[in-house]
Scaffold this active site. Structure first.
Site, PDB file in Angstrom:
ATOM      1  N   ARG B  57       0.929  -0.853  -0.484  1.00 18.95           N
ATOM      2  CA  ARG B  57      -0.028   0.126   0.218  1.00 18.95           C
ATOM      3  C   ARG B  57       0.894   1.516  -0.012  1.00 18.95           C
ATOM      4  O   ARG B  57       0.815   2.317  -0.840  1.00 18.95           O
ATOM      5  CB  ARG B  57      -1.101   0.085   1.170  1.00 18.95           C
ATOM      6  CG  ARG B  57      -2.130   0.727   1.896  1.00 18.95           C
ATOM      7  CD  ARG B  57      -2.951   1.001   0.309  1.00 18.95           C
ATOM      8  NE  ARG B  57      -3.172  -0.104  -0.186  1.00 18.95           N
ATOM      9  CZ  ARG B  57      -4.607  -0.655   0.345  1.00 18.95           C
ATOM     10  NH1 ARG B  57      -5.106   0.492   1.589  1.00 18.95           N
ATOM     11  NH2 ARG B  57      -5.244  -1.508   0.227  1.00 18.95           N
ATOM     12  N   THR B  58       2.074   1.516   1.140  1.00 21.69           N
ATOM     13  CA  THR B  58       2.601   2.846   1.361  1.00 21.69           C
ATOM     14  C   THR B  58       3.787   2.500   0.219  1.00 21.69           C
ATOM     15  O   THR B  58       3.739   3.815  -0.612  1.00 21.69           O
ATOM     16  CB  THR B  58       3.443   2.402   2.295  1.00 21.69           C
ATOM     17  OG1 THR B  58       2.759   2.037   3.594  1.00 21.69           O
ATOM     18  CG2 THR B  58       4.578   3.550   2.673  1.00 21.69           C
ATOM     19  N   LYS B  86      22.208 -11.791   2.579  1.00 20.97           N
ATOM     20  CA  LYS B  86      24.088 -12.280   2.337  1.00 20.97           C
ATOM     21  C   LYS B  86      24.503 -11.364   3.649  1.00 20.97           C
ATOM     22  O   LYS B  86      25.617 -11.476   3.473  1.00 20.97           O
ATOM     23  CB  LYS B  86      24.675 -11.853   0.917  1.00 20.97           C
ATOM     24  CG  LYS B  86      24.132 -12.720  -0.096  1.00 20.97           C
ATOM     25  CD  LYS B  86      25.237 -12.289  -1.428  1.00 20.97           C
ATOM     26  CE  LYS B  86      24.350 -12.416  -2.724  1.00 20.97           C
ATOM     27  NZ  LYS B  86      25.006 -12.152  -3.632  1.00 20.97           N
ATOM     28  N   ARG B 107      11.621   2.325   5.186  1.00 22.14           N
ATOM     29  CA  ARG B 107      10.244   1.878   6.033  1.00 22.14           C
ATOM     30  C   ARG B 107      11.146   0.616   6.570  1.00 22.14           C
ATOM     31  O   ARG B 107      11.301  -0.200   5.794  1.00 22.14           O
ATOM     32  CB  ARG B 107       9.128   0.862   5.497  1.00 22.14           C
ATOM     33  CG  ARG B 107       8.545  -0.132   6.336  1.00 22.14           C
ATOM     34  CD  ARG B 107       7.340  -0.361   6.031  1.00 22.14           C
ATOM     35  NE  ARG B 107       5.856   0.883   5.925  1.00 22.14           N
ATOM     36  CZ  ARG B 107       4.653   0.898   6.127  1.00 22.14           C
ATOM     37  NH1 ARG B 107       4.268  -0.178   6.938  1.00 22.14           N
ATOM     38  NH2 ARG B 107       4.546   1.897   6.230  1.00 22.14           N
ATOM     39  N   HIS B 135       5.088   7.654  11.293  1.00 21.77           N
ATOM     40  CA  HIS B 135       5.114   7.332   9.761  1.00 21.77           C
ATOM     41  C   HIS B 135       4.573   9.116   9.150  1.00 21.77           C
ATOM     42  O   HIS B 135       2.742   8.760   9.046  1.00 21.77           O
ATOM     43  CB  HIS B 135       3.822   6.284   9.629  1.00 21.77           C
ATOM     44  CG  HIS B 135       2.927   5.169   8.786  1.00 21.77           C
ATOM     45  ND1 HIS B 135       3.634   6.248   7.295  1.00 21.77           N
ATOM     46  CD2 HIS B 135       2.354   4.686   7.829  1.00 21.77           C
ATOM     47  CE1 HIS B 135       3.654   5.245   5.887  1.00 21.77           C
ATOM     48  NE2 HIS B 135       2.824   4.778   7.012  1.00 21.77           N
TER      49      HIS B 135
END
Lengths: 309, 309, 309
Positions: B57-58, B86, B107, B135
Site C-alpha cells: 500500500r505505502t 547475504k 520502511r 509514519h
C-alpha cells in the site's frame, strides 16, 4: 468520441465483429507508427495491475504495451506478498489500485471477478484472465494474429488441439471466433474435451466438430492452435503418458499440413510443439506474442483517449 | 529556495504548523494542476525505495505519487529476496539505493532507522514507517484529509478508535494534531490503550481523553478515525472476540453521528467499518487514500526542486 | 555507425583495450552531461531483464542506468515466481523478453547461457553474470573506477584479496586487466586460490603472483581489490574461522598502504572491510558502485543508438 473510451474490457462476448475489426485497425496503426509518435498515445498515463494469480507473461505483455505507448505501470504482481494477506477485500484493493492508476488490469481465479471489479472501480477495468472462461485480450491477440497472417478469418479451417477442458484461452477464442464464419475442429483426449456446460452459448454462434485424432484433420487446416496438456490435470499419471505423445506437433505432422498453414500457441510452450518447428515459416507463436503487445497497446490507447489515436 | 529542498522527512514531530500548512498548499496546487503540467515537476527524477517490512500500500502510494509528477521509482520492495540476505548492513544498502536515486523512501521495523539512514545517505530520506511511532507521510495525509473535508482542523472534535497501542499511524497522527487546537477522544479496549511511555510528549501539546465506549462520544464527533484491531495482538482469542464487535462502525452508529461528520481509516480495512458505510457522504477513507497520493507528490516535489513548484 | 550498436555483451574477453577505452570515454560523457540531456539518450526505450539468480544489486544498477538515460525497464527479477516454473525453456523465455524490450539483461547460473541467449534473441543480450567466470559489466565498472581514480591503469600494482576461487567477479576482472600492463598480486587462503583450469588463458595476457599473506604486499599496492570470503565455501567452520580474520581490511592495514592507494570492493560487503575505512580518502567502493551506474548507462547508450550519443 471513440466507443471504447473509458469502457471496461471484461469478456470477449461483449465485442461485436465490427468492434473487433476496429481494434484490429487500431493495432495496425500502432504497428505502423514510429516509436516516437507511438509513445505520445498514453504519455504520462499509468496502468495499474492486480494479479491474484501470478502470470508473468500476461503482466509483462501489458507492461510492455503500456511502455510502448509512453505510459508506465505499477501494481501488485503477486497478491500473496501484499496487504490483502491482512484480509482486505477484493473491492477495497480494486478501489485503491484504481486511485493510483488511469486503468487497471485484473487477473483473478473467480468467474465474475472482473465484472465485480468494474462495478467498484471508477477507472476502466481490463480482465487479464478470470475464472474458467474469460481471457478477452488473449482472444483478441489470437484473432488478430490469424487475421494478420492469413489475411482473413472468415472461411478458415481452424484446429484447436490439446487440453480443451481447462484453460480459459480456448473458451475465449471460441467465443471470439463465433463472430466469424469459420470451420472449427476441436481435437483432444476424451477426458479433456470442452466442458458441455460451456458450449451451449458457443454453439449458437459457431459450428465445430470434436474428435480425438489430430491426423484426421491435419492436412485440411489453415490454422493449428496448440495448447498445453498439463500433467496435473490427470487423475493418474499413466493416463497422462498415454495421451501426451499423440498431440505433440513435430516436423512429421507439419509435413502433412498445407503449405500456407500457420501454427499458433498462447505460450508458454513445454513440449507440445517441437522446437524443430520454430524456424519454419508456419510457426507463428512468437509473432503471436509480439502481436499481443500491440493489440494490448491498441486497447489501452482506445480506452484512455477520448478521441482515439 | 524552498525550505523543504533536500530535507529528510523523518518524523512528524519535526514539522511546525506553518510547515504543515505550506505542504497542504502545495498539495492543493498539485491537485489543481492538469496532468501534463504536473508531470513536469519531477520529470526524469528517480525515487528509490527500500522496504524492510513489506507494505504494498505505502510503496504504491509513493510510486503513484512519483509517477503523477513525472518521475520513476526503483528499489527493493521486499528485502528478504535481496543481497542483504547475504548480510549487508542497513548503512551499506542505504548508500547504494541513494546512489541509484534522487531521494529514497525507507520502511524499517526499528525506531531511529530513518534518522540513521539520513545520516549515511547523501540524498534525502523519507520515512515510510519506522518503529512503533513514526509514519510522518501518513500523518500528513490524514491531516490534509481532515483539513480538506472539514475546511479546518482547529476546533474539531476527533475520535480515534480501535487499536491505539500498536500501529504507528495513531502516534504520528496525534503528534501532528498537537499542532492544532483540537479535542481528541481516544477510544479503545483497555488492553489496547495508547502506550503510556509514548504519551508524555504528546500530552505537552495535545489534550485528549481516553475511554472504552464509542457510544459515549459518537454524537459529538466531527471526525471518526477508525483503525484495525488485529487479532494477533491479543494473548487469547476469547478476549479478542469480546472487544471485536464493539468497535465496528455500521449504519446504526453512523445514524448517531453528526450529519457533517467524516469517517477516516488508514486502510486496509478488514471489518471494522461496515461496507454499508462506503457509499455514504460521511465515508472519506478512499478519498483519504487519494489525498495520500497527492500529499506524497507534494512532498516529493518540494524535496526535489530547489525553488519548489 | 558506432561499433557497439546492436552488439551483445557476453564476455569481457570479447573487448579489446581500444574498445574498453571507447566505453570509458562514453562513460565520461554520460557523467559530464546534465541530467536532462542525458535522458535523451535512450528516451522511450525499454530494457528487459531476466534473472535466473536473484541479484537485486545488479538489477537495480541496470535499472538506474536505464532510467538515467531516459529509458524504462521491465522483466523477471526472480524466475521462481514466473511462468518458467511451468517448465518453459530458457530459449522461449529469452524470445519473449526480447519481444518486449529493445535490449535484454540476463543473469544465469550456467556458463554459456548468455551466448546461447544471444543466438535465440533478435535483440542485444547483455550478460549480467553467468556461470563461474563471466560478469563483463562488473569488470568494465571496475576498470573504469581504477582508471578514473588513479588516472591510468598501466603500470599499477593491484592486489586482489579474498575468495578467488568462487565468484565470477575476479575472473572477469583478471581478463579485463589482461589488456593492460599491470602487476597483479592474488592473495587468498590456500583453499580459495584461483582455479587452475581458468588461469591458462589469463596467464597468456597477464602476469600475476599468488600468495596467502596480505602483509607481504600491502605497502606496495596502488589498488587493493577486496572480495568477500563466504562461510559456505568452507567444508568445515573451523577452517573458515582460521582464515577469516587475516583478510579483514582495517585502519591498521590501511596505515601500511601508500597514501594514494585506493580500496575497491564489488559489494555487498560483509565485514571484510572495516567501516572505519569508509570515510577515508582511500575508500572508493561506493564511488565504484556509482561508476557502475554510469558505465552501464554508457553501454546501453552505445548498444541502442546507431550513431552513439
Amino acid at each position: 468520441m471513440n466507443e471504447f473510451y473509458q469502457k471496461d474490457i471484461i469478456s470477449i462476448k461483449d465485442f461485436s465483429k465490427d468492434q473487433l475489426e476496429k481494434i484490429f485497425e487500431s493495432t495496425d496503426k500502432i504497428i505502423s507508427l514510429n516509436p516516437i509518435d507511438r509513445r505520445e498515445i498514453c504519455k504520462g498515463k499509468t496502468l495499474g495491475y492486480l494479479f491474484y494469480e501470478p502470470s508473468t507473461r500476461t503482466r509483462l505483455s501489458f507492461e510492455a504495451a503500456m511502455a510502448s505507448i509512453g505510459g508506465n505501470s505499477l501494481g501488485i504482481s503477486d497478491i500473496t506478498s501484499s496487504s490483502t494477506q491482512k484480509g482486505e477485500s477484493l473491492a477495497d484493493t480494486v478501489r485503491i489500485i484504481s486511485i493510483y492508476s488511469d486503468a487497471m488490469v485484473l487477473r483473478h481465479p473467480l468467474d465474475g471477478s472482473s465484472r465485480f471489479a468494474a462495478e467498484v472501480s471508477d477507472k476502466p477495468v481490463i480482465n487479464a484472465g478470470s475464472g474458467t472462461e474469460e481471457h478477452p485480450t488473449q482472444a483478441i491477440q489470437d484473432l488478430y494474429t490469424i487475421k494478420k497472417e492469413k489475411r482473413k478469418i472468415d472461411g478458415l479451417k481452424i484446429g484447436i488441439v490439446g487440453d480443451l477442458k481447462y484453460g480459459r484461452t480456448v473458451y475465449s477464442l471460441l467465443h471470439g471466433l463465433g463472430n466469424y464464419d469459420v470451420d472449427v475442429r476441436l481435437i483432444s483426449p476424451e477426458s479433456l474435451r470442452i466442458r458441455s456446460d460451456s458450449t451451449y452459448e458457443i454453439k449458437k454462434k459457431l459450428d465445430y466438430t470434436e474428435s480425438t485424432n489430430i491426423e484426421d484433420h491435419i492436412d485440411d487446416l489453415d490454422v493449428l492452435y496448440v495448447t498445453r496438456i498439463q500433467k496435473e490435470r490427470f487423475p493418474d499419471e499413466e493416463e497422462y503418458l498415454k495421451v501426451k505423445g499423440s498431440y505433440v506437433v513435430g516436423l512429421d505432422l507439419l509435413q502433412q499440413m498445407k503449405d500456407d498453414s500457420i501454427i499458433l500457441h498462447p505460450l508458454p510452450r513445454i513440449d507440445e510443439i517441437s522446437t524443430d518447428i520454430d524456424k519454419t515459416k508456419n510457426a507463428k507463436y512468437f509473432q503471436q506474442a509480439e502481436y499481443g503487445k500491440y493489440t494490448r497497446a491498441a486497447l489501452l490507447g482506445l480506452t484512455l483517449n477520448e478521441n482515439g489515436f
